[in-house]
Scaffold this motif. Sequence first.
Motif, PDB file in Angstrom:
ATOM      1  N   THR A  10       0.458  -1.144   0.515  1.00  0.00           N
ATOM      2  CA  THR A  10      -0.231   0.099   0.083  1.00  0.00           C
ATOM      3  C   THR A  10       0.928   1.673  -0.194  1.00  0.00           C
ATOM      4  OG1 THR A  10       0.350  -0.105   2.525  1.00  0.00           O
ATOM      5  CG2 THR A  10      -1.990  -0.948   0.785  1.00  0.00           C
ATOM      6  N   GLY A  11       1.764   0.880   0.107  1.00  0.00           N
ATOM      7  CA  GLY A  11       2.908   2.396   0.245  1.00  0.00           C
ATOM      8  C   GLY A  11       3.375   2.799  -0.951  1.00  0.00           C
ATOM      9  N   TYR A  12       4.139   4.239  -1.253  1.00  0.00           N
ATOM     10  CA  TYR A  12       4.536   4.763  -2.566  1.00  0.00           C
ATOM     11  C   TYR A  12       5.680   3.714  -3.321  1.00  0.00           C
ATOM     12  CZ  TYR A  12       2.330   9.249  -0.582  1.00  0.00           C
ATOM     13  OH  TYR A  12       1.275   9.692  -0.042  1.00  0.00           O
ATOM     14  N   THR A  13       6.299   3.005  -2.652  1.00  0.00           N
ATOM     15  CA  THR A  13       7.609   2.437  -3.303  1.00  0.00           C
ATOM     16  C   THR A  13       6.747   1.553  -3.696  1.00  0.00           C
ATOM     17  OG1 THR A  13       8.702   1.102  -1.375  1.00  0.00           O
ATOM     18  CG2 THR A  13       9.031   3.190  -2.651  1.00  0.00           C
ATOM     19  N   SER A  34      -0.985  -6.177   3.057  1.00  0.00           N
ATOM     20  CA  SER A  34      -1.212  -5.275   3.368  1.00  0.00           C
ATOM     21  C   SER A  34      -1.468  -5.673   5.298  1.00  0.00           C
ATOM     22  CB  SER A  34      -1.957  -4.237   2.822  1.00  0.00           C
ATOM     23  OG  SER A  34      -2.280  -2.822   3.914  1.00  0.00           O
ATOM     24  N   ARG A  35      -0.894  -4.877   5.826  1.00  0.00           N
ATOM     25  CA  ARG A  35      -1.592  -5.605   7.167  1.00  0.00           C
ATOM     26  C   ARG A  35      -3.046  -4.319   7.856  1.00  0.00           C
ATOM     27  NH1 ARG A  35       2.048  -3.524  11.364  1.00  0.00           N
ATOM     28  NH2 ARG A  35       1.778  -2.055   9.862  1.00  0.00           N
ATOM     29  N   SER A  36      -3.142  -3.620   7.141  1.00  0.00           N
ATOM     30  CA  SER A  36      -4.428  -2.428   7.375  1.00  0.00           C
ATOM     31  C   SER A  36      -5.880  -3.354   6.540  1.00  0.00           C
ATOM     32  CB  SER A  36      -3.690  -0.736   7.587  1.00  0.00           C
ATOM     33  OG  SER A  36      -3.142  -0.733   5.799  1.00  0.00           O
ATOM     34  N   ALA A  75       8.798  -2.093   2.830  1.00  0.00           N
ATOM     35  CA  ALA A  75       8.212  -2.171   4.615  1.00  0.00           C
ATOM     36  C   ALA A  75       9.320  -0.688   5.225  1.00  0.00           C
ATOM     37  CB  ALA A  75       7.985  -3.267   4.602  1.00  0.00           C
ATOM     38  N   ALA A  98      14.276  -1.506   2.163  1.00  0.00           N
ATOM     39  CA  ALA A  98      14.891  -0.336   3.234  1.00  0.00           C
ATOM     40  C   ALA A  98      16.195  -0.886   3.442  1.00  0.00           C
ATOM     41  CB  ALA A  98      14.136  -0.838   4.352  1.00  0.00           C
ATOM     42  N   SER A 181       7.490  12.909  -1.289  1.00  0.00           N
ATOM     43  CA  SER A 181       6.882  10.906  -1.323  1.00  0.00           C
ATOM     44  C   SER A 181       8.050  10.349  -0.674  1.00  0.00           C
ATOM     45  CB  SER A 181       6.325  11.116  -3.027  1.00  0.00           C
ATOM     46  OG  SER A 181       7.713  10.908  -3.809  1.00  0.00           O
ATOM     47  N   GLY A 184       7.471   8.620   2.470  1.00  0.00           N
ATOM     48  CA  GLY A 184       6.213   7.535   2.719  1.00  0.00           C
ATOM     49  C   GLY A 184       4.794   8.308   2.445  1.00  0.00           C
ATOM     50  N   ARG A 185       3.667   6.688   2.704  1.00  0.00           N
ATOM     51  CA  ARG A 185       2.480   7.296   3.218  1.00  0.00           C
ATOM     52  C   ARG A 185       1.758   7.674   3.861  1.00  0.00           C
ATOM     53  NH1 ARG A 185      -2.864   4.816   0.710  1.00  0.00           N
ATOM     54  NH2 ARG A 185      -3.659   6.194   0.035  1.00  0.00           N
ATOM     55  N   ASN A 311      13.311   9.333  -6.984  1.00  0.00           N
ATOM     56  CA  ASN A 311      13.458   8.365  -6.212  1.00  0.00           C
ATOM     57  C   ASN A 311      12.455   7.390  -6.378  1.00  0.00           C
ATOM     58  OD1 ASN A 311      11.043  10.439  -5.512  1.00  0.00           O
ATOM     59  ND2 ASN A 311      10.955   9.782  -3.554  1.00  0.00           N
TER      60      ASN A 311
HETATM   61  N1  LIG Z   1       9.879   6.558  -0.064  1.00  0.00           N
HETATM   62  C1  LIG Z   1      10.976   6.302  -0.516  1.00  0.00           C
HETATM   63  O1  LIG Z   1      11.070   7.622  -1.960  1.00  0.00           O
HETATM   64  C2  LIG Z   1      12.011   5.648  -0.556  1.00  0.00           C
HETATM   65  C3  LIG Z   1      13.196   5.414  -1.866  1.00  0.00           C
HETATM   66  C4  LIG Z   1      14.428   4.459  -1.319  1.00  0.00           C
HETATM   67  C5  LIG Z   1      13.659   3.552  -0.101  1.00  0.00           C
HETATM   68  N2  LIG Z   1      12.355   3.875   0.857  1.00  0.00           N
HETATM   69  C6  LIG Z   1      12.069   2.468   1.435  1.00  0.00           C
HETATM   70  O2  LIG Z   1      11.426   1.627   1.238  1.00  0.00           O
HETATM   71  C7  LIG Z   1      10.360   1.297   2.409  1.00  0.00           C
HETATM   72  C8  LIG Z   1       8.955   1.743   1.938  1.00  0.00           C
HETATM   73  O3  LIG Z   1       8.923   2.803   2.044  1.00  0.00           O
HETATM   74  P1  LIG Z   1       7.786   3.329   1.366  1.00  0.00           P
HETATM   75  O4  LIG Z   1       8.111   4.932   1.195  1.00  0.00           O
HETATM   76  O5  LIG Z   1       6.935   2.770   0.758  1.00  0.00           O
HETATM   77  O6  LIG Z   1       6.747   3.575   2.482  1.00  0.00           O
HETATM   78  P2  LIG Z   1       5.128   3.708   3.422  1.00  0.00           P
HETATM   79  O7  LIG Z   1       4.823   4.450   1.963  1.00  0.00           O
HETATM   80  O8  LIG Z   1       5.349   4.874   4.062  1.00  0.00           O
HETATM   81  O9  LIG Z   1       4.809   2.344   2.847  1.00  0.00           O
HETATM   82  C9  LIG Z   1       5.447   1.329   3.763  1.00  0.00           C
HETATM   83  C10 LIG Z   1       4.084   0.146   3.938  1.00  0.00           C
HETATM   84  O10 LIG Z   1       5.189  -1.134   4.345  1.00  0.00           O
HETATM   85  C11 LIG Z   1       3.400  -1.971   5.279  1.00  0.00           C
HETATM   86  N3  LIG Z   1       4.223  -1.906   6.673  1.00  0.00           N
HETATM   87  C12 LIG Z   1       4.525  -0.339   7.483  1.00  0.00           C
HETATM   88  N4  LIG Z   1       4.976  -1.555   9.239  1.00  0.00           N
HETATM   89  C13 LIG Z   1       5.091  -3.009   8.369  1.00  0.00           C
HETATM   90  C14 LIG Z   1       5.430  -3.934   8.860  1.00  0.00           C
HETATM   91  N5  LIG Z   1       5.824  -3.750  10.442  1.00  0.00           N
HETATM   92  N6  LIG Z   1       5.209  -5.288   8.368  1.00  0.00           N
HETATM   93  C15 LIG Z   1       4.894  -5.854   7.420  1.00  0.00           C
HETATM   94  N7  LIG Z   1       4.136  -4.024   6.341  1.00  0.00           N
HETATM   95  C16 LIG Z   1       4.268  -2.932   7.250  1.00  0.00           C
HETATM   96  C17 LIG Z   1       2.651  -0.569   4.455  1.00  0.00           C
HETATM   97  O11 LIG Z   1       1.430  -1.287   4.888  1.00  0.00           O
HETATM   98  P3  LIG Z   1       0.187  -1.458   6.485  1.00  0.00           P
HETATM   99  O12 LIG Z   1       1.186  -1.071   7.042  1.00  0.00           O
HETATM  100  O13 LIG Z   1      -0.764  -1.504   5.567  1.00  0.00           O
HETATM  101  O14 LIG Z   1       0.644  -3.052   6.393  1.00  0.00           O
HETATM  102  C18 LIG Z   1       2.805  -0.248   4.085  1.00  0.00           C
HETATM  103  O15 LIG Z   1       2.312  -0.354   2.520  1.00  0.00           O
HETATM  104  C19 LIG Z   1      11.061   1.944   3.849  1.00  0.00           C
HETATM  105  O16 LIG Z   1      12.632   1.290   4.131  1.00  0.00           O
HETATM  106  C20 LIG Z   1      11.607   3.464   3.161  1.00  0.00           C
HETATM  107  O17 LIG Z   1      12.838   3.978   3.914  1.00  0.00           O
HETATM  108  C21 LIG Z   1      11.651   4.748   0.132  1.00  0.00           C
END
Ligand SMILES: NC(=O)c1ccc[n+]([C@@H]2O[C@H](COP(=O)([O-])OP(=O)(O)OC[C@H]3O[C@@H](n4cnc5c(N)ncnc54)[C@H](OP(=O)(O)O)[C@@H]3O)[C@@H](O)[C@H]2O)c1
Length: 343
Positions: A10-13, A34-36, A75, A98, A181, A184-185, A311
């Motif tokens: 569900t998150g941005y990546t 997705s847990r939620s 995640a 991550a 972004s 994250g979301r 990104n």
């Molecule tokens: N955004 C960027 O530009 C970017 C770039 C490079 C790397 N990253 C890294 O990529 C990862 C994801 O980033 P994002 O921006 O996509 O984050 P995000 O938008 O906050 O999404 C996080 C996702 O992880 C799930 N999640 C949260 N806690 C969890 C857990 N304990 N177990 C399993 N699933 C869990 C969430 O869904 P549910 O809570 O519903 O399970 C959600 O789908 C992060 O580690 C971030 O540092 C991000």
Amino acid sequence: MISVGIVGGTGYTGVELLRILTMHPNAEIKVVTSRSEAGKKVASLYPSLSPSLDTIFTSPDVAVLKECDCVFFAAPNGTAMQMVPELLKAGVKIIDLAADFRIKNSATWEHWYKQAHACPDVLQTAIYGLPELHREEIKNAQLVANPGCYPTAVILGFLPLLEAGIAKDTQLIADTKSGVSGAGRAANVPTLFSEAGENFKAYNVNAHRHWPEIKQELEIIATHDVSFVFTPHLVPMVRGIFATLYVNNAEISMDLASLYKERYENESFVQVLEEGVLPETKHVRASNQCMLSVSRPYSGETVVVLSVIDNLVKGAAGQAIQNMNLMFGIEEATGLLQPGLFP
Ligand SMILES: NC(=O)c1ccc[n+]([C@@H]2O[C@H](COP(=O)([O-])OP(=O)(O)OC[C@H]3O[C@@H](n4cnc5c(N)ncnc54)[C@H](OP(=O)(O)O)[C@@H]3O)[C@@H](O)[C@H]2O)c1
């Protein structure tokens, strides 16, 4: 077909992985967690994906993920390391977006990420997933630590100069800007429209977690310690990283344009722009490209490199799929050659 699982769909990546993988000829999306949102159709949350995707979100479950050929962790930090040892035993290939496996030294990782590492023994087997630097190791890896977004833009920008050789006292400075972004979301005050809009600010100037990651890789390239300063900023745009890189007292006598062009001439995802053309974040929006320019203003001792990426693509999901292609022995650029969106 490579059967794929995504933890954190569900998150941005996660949704960016889904967007690219639904167009990938060799990948089949099997599990999206997705847990939620467990029990809901992925396409009901993201209708933009609906014509090609009928998958349902499920709660993360290692027993189910084990059935995949490849699992992406999109995640928060500290999630993948809980499941990776069991998935590795089952023979699954893993790409963590991550930071759990990016830093080789477990004490350094624990200092920066403020938690105990769940499987420090696995750290040494993980490969840092920057294909332009570690391509051959990625091809044989079972576990890839996908680089951070800032690290991708910064390392690719400094790489040719460092390979050419810099003195130990050369100062490397990265003045970087990210769209919101990157955070994250999840709801969070600094990325509210009313806080980030019409604003420009620096953050984590004294301690950003990408600093040790970038320094680790710059020192591998330079083969010695480097002096590196990194200042991140948040800018009011959705996607994009813009890194302005300075190499002070460079004392480089070679033709910089040729150095950069030759280093990247065989790379599908790094473009060195012609002299006089400067990169903009809009040139790479939704594409897996890193665009670079290099110059030495006023014929002085400081080299200035400008590096831009999206990104969410070269800084996350696109690079992760580039790594998947390498790990599964298929053409590296498969599914990733869409040009950027403009305007
Ligand atoms: N955004 C960027 O530009 C970017 C770039 C490079 C790397 N990253 C890294 O990529 C990862 C994801 O980033 P994002 O921006 O996509 O984050 P995000 O938008 O906050 O999404 C996080 C996702 O992880 C799930 N999640 C949260 N806690 C969890 C857990 N304990 N177990 C399993 N699933 C869990 C969430 O869904 P549910 O809570 O519903 O399970 C959600 O789908 C992060 O580690 C971030 O540092 C991000």
